[in-house]
Design an enzyme around this catalytic site. Structure first.
Site, mmCIF file in Angstrom:
data_model
loop_
_atom_site.group_PDB
_atom_site.id
_atom_site.type_symbol
_atom_site.label_atom_id
_atom_site.label_comp_id
_atom_site.label_asym_id
_atom_site.label_seq_id
_atom_site.Cartn_x
_atom_site.Cartn_y
_atom_site.Cartn_z
ATOM 1 N N PHE A 137 0.864 -1.184 0.000
ATOM 2 C CA PHE A 137 0.000 0.000 0.000
ATOM 3 C C PHE A 137 0.899 1.232 0.000
ATOM 4 O O PHE A 137 1.693 1.423 0.909
ATOM 5 C CB PHE A 137 -0.932 0.056 1.218
ATOM 6 C CG PHE A 137 -1.788 1.289 1.221
ATOM 7 C CD1 PHE A 137 -2.933 1.350 0.431
ATOM 8 C CD2 PHE A 137 -1.435 2.402 1.959
ATOM 9 C CE1 PHE A 137 -3.707 2.505 0.389
ATOM 10 C CE2 PHE A 137 -2.208 3.565 1.926
ATOM 11 C CZ PHE A 137 -3.353 3.601 1.139
ATOM 12 N N ASP A 222 9.335 2.496 1.595
ATOM 13 C CA ASP A 222 8.207 3.269 2.099
ATOM 14 C C ASP A 222 8.114 2.987 3.598
ATOM 15 O O ASP A 222 7.624 1.941 4.018
ATOM 16 C CB ASP A 222 6.934 2.841 1.354
ATOM 17 C CG ASP A 222 5.678 3.509 1.899
ATOM 18 O OD1 ASP A 222 5.708 4.045 3.027
ATOM 19 O OD2 ASP A 222 4.646 3.468 1.201
ATOM 20 N N LYS A 251 2.955 9.653 8.543
ATOM 21 C CA LYS A 251 2.189 9.226 9.719
ATOM 22 C C LYS A 251 2.681 9.822 11.045
ATOM 23 O O LYS A 251 2.293 10.912 11.383
ATOM 24 C CB LYS A 251 2.092 7.701 9.755
ATOM 25 C CG LYS A 251 1.154 7.181 8.647
ATOM 26 C CD LYS A 251 0.586 5.821 8.915
ATOM 27 C CE LYS A 251 -0.641 5.567 8.064
ATOM 28 N NZ LYS A 251 -0.387 5.005 6.736
#
Ligand SMILES: *Cc1c(COP(=O)(O)O)cnc(C)c1O
Length: 390
Positions: A137, A222, A251
């Site tokens: 993702f 990532d 995040k």
């Protein structure tokens, strides 16, 4: 306002892209949240690994309070201190090159994709290709989405960007076979968070590094979810057999505020030049100061040791629950696969009992508690889970 009223307003006025749990939160402190009816919850999701310093950490609150009354935004046409200091902190703690600041995870990956493509064009590759992993993702904007094999199949949003392909996450031979003369980069999350906390095997990490090296491609990690201490080291790659050339993170980076970053090695720090990329909001004084405060909390040997220890305690506890078939993850990024039964239902029963985590797919529960919790919180979460699952 009553919960039912809020739900009615939402269904009329908010685009219906989210399936939300029936709860309205009004306040947070540390690992605790309170809803509009005064009920208290133990938060083992932390806003999907955003509130890693806990809700309303006093150092972040103080820094933001001070900054918001001094200077909040000037645009990137001018210099402000916070963004520069944040870029330095990011680079010095990781790949040593330069950082581009942005406002979210998907934007961090968009920056990385542009950098990767330019790097490939400079090597004479006309149609550069990025090799990603199945189960990845990388975000919801068109570039990151095109790098997300599981979502880039939805015909409603086609055409996707060309120049992406994917291989299974546990097949080093397939990865080697997929990487060749037109490969610009291999792109992967050290642990796939959004598709169920799937740890990418070390052999794949090694294969990705080797294949990139041989072909001249870049390796992009990532670390949007795995970064900022989540797995028990500041960056997840510190516990892996290879380091990337480019890293993205977001995040938890902003201590609760929206910040993302693309960080490079020294070798790739000059690829993007003036005019190549930009963002109006990015790296402004307000979010930068929050991010620097979050760094102070998380980039701490004792806290990181605690994350590893508490992760072990959480995993052991989960393994002792008979309804759980498999526990996986690293540090405080943990997934538990249920032996049978419905993860969604288990999560909503836990919510009713005051524990927040989230279901992924049919049978996985994901735990991403704040990194500042203690043994008591871990034990409390396990107690609620035993009640709900057994
Ligand atoms: C959350 C996430 C993203 C997307 O981040 P947004 O801030 O939602 O755009 C990308 N990659 C990974 C690994 C993520 O966990």
């Amino acid at each position: 306002m009553k919960l039912a009223e809020l739900q009615e307003l939402e269904s009329r006025w908010v685009m219906r892209t989210y399936a939300r749990a029936p709860v309205e939160f009004v306040r947070g402190e540390g690992a605790r949240l309170w809803d509009s009816e005064g009920k208290q919850y133990l938060d083992f999701l932390a806003g999907i690994s955003v509130c890693s310093v806990g809700h309303c950490h006093p150092a972040v609150v103080e820094a933001v309070r001070e900054q918001v009354g001094t200077l909040t935004h000037t645009s990137n046409l001018y210099l402000t201190q916070g963004g520069v200091q944040l870029a330095q902190r990011l680079s010095e703690s990781s790949l040593g090159g330069r950082a581009f600041l942005c406002n979210s995870g998907t934007e961090a990956n968009e920056c990385a994709i542009k950098l990767i493509r330019k790097h490939a064009h400079e090597r004479g590759i006309d149609e550069p290709e990025i090799v990603a992993l199945e189960g990845a993702f990388h975000g919801r904007t068109m570039g990151s989405l095109s790098a997300t094999p599981g979502l880039a199949t939805n015909a409603n949003f086609s055409p996707y960007l060309p120049g992406f392909r994917s291989v299974p996450r546990d097949d080093p031979d397939a990865l080697h076979a997929a990487v060749g003369g037109s490969t610009a980069a291999v792109m992967l999350e050290p642990i796939q968070g959004e598709t169920g906390v799937n740890v990418v095997p070390d052999e794949m990490i090694v294969a990705a590094r080797e294949a990139s090296e041989v072909s001249g491609a870049l390796l992009l990690f990532d670390e949007i979810q795995t970064g900022m201490g989540r797995t028990g080291s500041l960056w997840a790659y510190e516990q892996l057999p290879a380091r990337p050339d480019v890293m993205t993170t977001a995040k938890a980076l902003g201590g609760g505020l929206p910040v993302g970053a693309c960080v490079t090695s020294e070798a790739t720090m000059g690829v993007l030049e003036p005019g190549d990329h930009g963002s109006t909001f990015a790296g402004g004084p307000l979010v930068a100061t929050a991010s620097l405060a979050a760094f102070e909390v998380i980039d701490d040997a004792e806290l990181l040791r605690n994350v590893r220890g508490l992760g072990g305690r959480l995993c052991e506890g989960l393994e002792s629950i008979s309804a759980i078939a498999e526990v996986r993850g690293r540090g405080l990024m943990v997934g538990a696969r249920l032996a049978g039964g419905d993860a969604k239902e288990a999560a909503s029963r836990a919510l009713a009992e005051g524990l927040i985590m989230n279901p992924i797919g049919a049978d996985v529960l994901r735990f991403l508690p704040p990194l500042v919790i203690g043994e008591n919180e871990v034990d409390e979460a396990l107690e609620i889970l035993r009640l709900v699952l057994d």
